[in-house]
Design an enzyme around this catalytic site. Structure first.
Site, PDB file in Angstrom:
ATOM      1  N   SER A  32       0.978  -1.026  -0.059  1.00 23.93           N
ATOM      2  CA  SER A  32      -0.122  -0.045   0.142  1.00 23.93           C
ATOM      3  C   SER A  32       0.934   1.155  -0.044  1.00 23.93           C
ATOM      4  CB  SER A  32      -0.959  -0.031   1.369  1.00 23.93           C
ATOM      5  OG  SER A  32      -1.839  -1.042   1.281  1.00 23.93           O
ATOM      6  N   HIS A  63      -3.799  -1.048  -5.263  1.00 18.20           N
ATOM      7  CA  HIS A  63      -2.705  -1.879  -5.522  1.00 18.20           C
ATOM      8  C   HIS A  63      -2.912  -2.313  -7.004  1.00 18.20           C
ATOM      9  CE1 HIS A  63      -1.404  -3.508  -1.576  1.00 18.20           C
ATOM     10  NE2 HIS A  63      -1.984  -2.486  -1.440  1.00 18.20           N
ATOM     11  N   TYR A  87      -6.408 -10.779   4.687  1.00 20.94           N
ATOM     12  CA  TYR A  87      -7.919 -10.689   5.112  1.00 20.94           C
ATOM     13  C   TYR A  87      -8.823 -10.780   3.643  1.00 20.94           C
ATOM     14  CZ  TYR A  87      -6.355  -6.136   3.127  1.00 20.94           C
ATOM     15  OH  TYR A  87      -5.863  -4.970   2.235  1.00 20.94           O
TER      16      TYR A  87
END
Ligand code: HPA
Length: 277
Positions: A32, A63, A87
């Site tokens: 990020s 991204h 996640y």
């Protein structure tokens, strides 16, 4: 839940077939806020993540989801713009594939980058922190499962996951271009929630300087596979309870983009050194 060995082999076969001449000596994962780091590289070829079997498009804003076969200062490099995260609920395989593709194509080192929340009260948003060590608070370890020799021994040593000589070179590279780099311990959590102030207080007591949702699985794998690992966090925000305001992905992206000229200068100076080991 364990890494799918067949998927690794398929991804490797696909890449060997698509770019038979690729011989990277090193690899870079842009996390990020680090996407534009690829602008300092000369790009030979590019593949979208969703073309690579088992990797798949990244679902995270900012991204790019692109692998470049690239070069900087004569150092052939695989640049992964964007990463898959735990996640996303995709398991460990798409997280492991960039490490495996790099290692199997010949790269012997890797730089992992990320955005992180600053826990250490001496850190300011926009600082860079080189990882000295980590605390793995992710729910599990990517090496759980049948032992696969591509990841080295069954019980990999983790005394120096972040290679001392690369850490020294990174510090030297930063000094060379007049920037300072913090150094510290990164705590990895699954996310996607940011932490609570109570969690941050606990992690500080446990020795964490920064917190994030990535990097540690790749570092575990690359170290186990015998690669030299370096990792850099952009402290994109102060962690929950340290920061006076609520956290957001927008703040993370904004701070990192302000720090981009510094990130690019340091990596340009570091690249000949990462190649030299
Ligand atoms: N917590 C977790 N991950 C992060 C943060 C944070 O404060 N900032 C950027 N990634």
């Amino acid at each position: 839940m364990s890494i799918d060995a067949d998927a690794l082999s398929q991804a490797q076969a696909f890449l060997a077939n698509t770019w038979p001449g690729a011989q990277p000596s090193t690899a870079l994962v842009c996390g990020s806020g680090w996407n534009d780091l690829n602008k300092i590289f000369t790009i030979r070829e590019t593949l979208s993540y969703d073309e690579i079997p088992g990797l798949g498009a990244t679902g995270v804003e900012g991204h790019a989801g692109q692998l470049s076969w690239a070069e900087l200062d004569g150092v052939e490099t695989f640049v992964f713009q964007g990463r898959r995260h735990f996640y996303e609920g995709v398991g460990w395989t798409p997280i492991a594939i960039p490490v495996h593709l790099s290692k199997s194509a010949g790269a012997n080192s890797i730089l992992l980058t990320n955005a992180a929340g600053g826990i250490n009260e001496n850190f300011a948003a926009g600082d860079l922190m080189m990882l000295r060590d980590h605390l793995n608070f992710m729910p599990g370890n990517p090496l759980i499962g049948p032992h696969d020799k591509v990841w080295g021994s069954r019980f990999p040593d983790q005394t120096s996951v972040y290679h001392p000589s690369l850490r020294a070179s990174l510090r030297e590279a930063a000094e060379q271009c007049g920037h300072s780099v913090q150094e510290g311990v990164y705590a990895a959590l699954s996310g996607p929630t940011f932490e609570t102030p109570a969690e941050i207080k606990a992690f500080r007591a446990l020795g964490a300087d920064a917190v994030g949702m990535s990097t540690v699985p790749e570092a575990i794998l690359a170290n186990a596979a015998g690669m030299k690992v370096a990792a850099l966090s952009c402290i994109s925000n102060l962690a929950a309870g340290v920061s006076p305001h609520p956290l957001s992905h927008e703040e993370v992206a904004e701070t990192a983009s302000r720090a981009m000229p510094k990130m690019q200068a340091i990596i340009e100076a570091f690249w000949p050194k990462i190649a030299a080991g």
